[in-house]
Scaffold this motif. Sequence first.
Motif, PDB file in Angstrom:
ATOM      1  N   SER A   3       7.138  72.026  58.581  1.00  0.00           N
ATOM      2  CA  SER A   3       7.141  73.423  58.981  1.00  0.00           C
ATOM      3  C   SER A   3       5.728  73.887  59.291  1.00  0.00           C
ATOM      4  N   ASN A   4       5.550  74.622  60.409  1.00  0.00           N
ATOM      5  CA  ASN A   4       4.257  75.186  60.749  1.00  0.00           C
ATOM      6  C   ASN A   4       4.015  76.505  60.039  1.00  0.00           C
ATOM      7  N   TRP A 184       9.486  78.134  59.597  1.00  0.00           N
ATOM      8  CA  TRP A 184       9.859  77.800  60.965  1.00  0.00           C
ATOM      9  C   TRP A 184       8.787  76.914  61.562  1.00  0.00           C
ATOM     10  N   HIS A 186       7.636  73.959  64.960  1.00  0.00           N
ATOM     11  CA  HIS A 186       7.674  73.647  66.383  1.00  0.00           C
ATOM     12  C   HIS A 186       8.988  72.959  66.758  1.00  0.00           C
ATOM     13  N   ARG A 187       9.666  73.501  67.732  1.00  0.00           N
ATOM     14  CA  ARG A 187      10.913  72.969  68.303  1.00  0.00           C
ATOM     15  C   ARG A 187      12.107  73.070  67.349  1.00  0.00           C
ATOM     16  N   TRP A 188      11.962  73.832  66.276  1.00  0.00           N
ATOM     17  CA  TRP A 188      13.086  73.978  65.358  1.00  0.00           C
ATOM     18  C   TRP A 188      14.285  74.626  66.032  1.00  0.00           C
ATOM     19  N   GLY A 189      14.012  75.609  66.912  1.00  0.00           N
ATOM     20  CA  GLY A 189      15.114  76.264  67.609  1.00  0.00           C
ATOM     21  C   GLY A 189      15.947  75.259  68.377  1.00  0.00           C
ATOM     22  N   LEU A 190      15.279  74.283  69.004  1.00  0.00           N
ATOM     23  CA  LEU A 190      15.982  73.239  69.739  1.00  0.00           C
ATOM     24  C   LEU A 190      16.814  72.382  68.799  1.00  0.00           C
ATOM     25  N   TYR A 191      16.265  72.022  67.659  1.00  0.00           N
ATOM     26  CA  TYR A 191      16.997  71.192  66.702  1.00  0.00           C
ATOM     27  C   TYR A 191      18.230  71.927  66.166  1.00  0.00           C
ATOM     28  N   THR A 299      19.054  67.099  61.546  1.00  0.00           N
ATOM     29  CA  THR A 299      18.222  68.306  61.595  1.00  0.00           C
ATOM     30  C   THR A 299      17.212  68.305  60.454  1.00  0.00           C
ATOM     31  N   LYS A 302      14.405  65.809  61.296  1.00  0.00           N
ATOM     32  CA  LYS A 302      13.502  66.250  62.357  1.00  0.00           C
ATOM     33  C   LYS A 302      12.598  67.397  61.893  1.00  0.00           C
ATOM     34  N   SER A 303      13.130  68.273  61.032  1.00  0.00           N
ATOM     35  CA  SER A 303      12.381  69.455  60.617  1.00  0.00           C
ATOM     36  C   SER A 303      11.708  69.288  59.266  1.00  0.00           C
TER      37      SER A 303
END
Length: 327
Positions: A3-4, A184, A186-191, A299, A302-303
């Motif tokens: 997470s960023n 949240w 980077h690219r979490w919305g996509l995942y 998910t 990736k996150s």
Amino acid sequence: MASNRQLGPLPTLGLWAALCFAGGLYASWQGYGGRAFAATLTVFSFYFGVMLIFAARGIPEFLSSRLGAGGGYLLGCAAFLAYVTYAIGTSTFAFPRAGAVAALIFIPLALAASAERQPPGSWQDYLTLAGIWVTVKFSPSHWLWPYPGGRLAYVFTVLLCVNVALAAFVLVRKLAGVGYSIGWGHRWGLYVVGSFLVFGAIAIPLGTGMHFIQFAPQWHAWRSLPFLSIAILLFTAWPEELLFRGLLQNMLSRSSKSDLAGWWTASVLFGFSHITNLGFPNWRYVILASIAGLFYGWTWRKSNSIFASALVHAAVDVTWHFFFRTL
């Protein structure tokens, strides 16, 4: 990818206070009050606060560095005292109930202590996970939490088990990589969105073809949708993602030295954990839950956060509840 951004302690406490206040206000509107209500709300706020504050930035590391494994034992004692407060405050105290809750709390802590110097994935770890799952799934929760009329029994059982899991695995075992955070990246919305949409594209035709679900939207219940969504996220999706992804998949991947093996094994076990739902043996539920577990596990991988996988999990459950009827 880690997470960023992650909620800090103060915003997390603000979120906790807002949700507890809203819950207390709603309960008061429903007519609850008096000493029993005050005790119940106090204990709920404590368990829920522990569940949320551990997801705040730096809190687990701070507690671990300051208290060490002793922090887990202190949390266990506090969780038990909270139950005693609930039982006395609601006039439902009984020694068999208190003994059952003590066993639920202190047996996992004893197992964690016995495995303190072993690598993640010891038999004590898996036995603890199995015990927590059995407690949530099959324990006489209405007997343990009789007020108010057993309506909060499941929620209290889940919250207590999350507290126990945090004490045993985060503080005593110091298991890394759980991803217990609210944040949240980077690219979490996509995942999150991608997992939800692809799983839906698979599960809806498969579930319909298996005569497991039927499209039947409940448009009349739309006003309850926000409350239902929050409840599912906090008390179903979040705890299950902690258990099956942050802990089980994490430890299976470490002990097998294979992310792929841990991912698939945890997903299948997640599917089989639903075999008693809506009748035994419910193989249709097992199949769909196993597929869902693959997407939740992906998910999480990736996150590196159970928050991301819990969002997918909650979106699936809310969509199922609101748009489909189980046959």
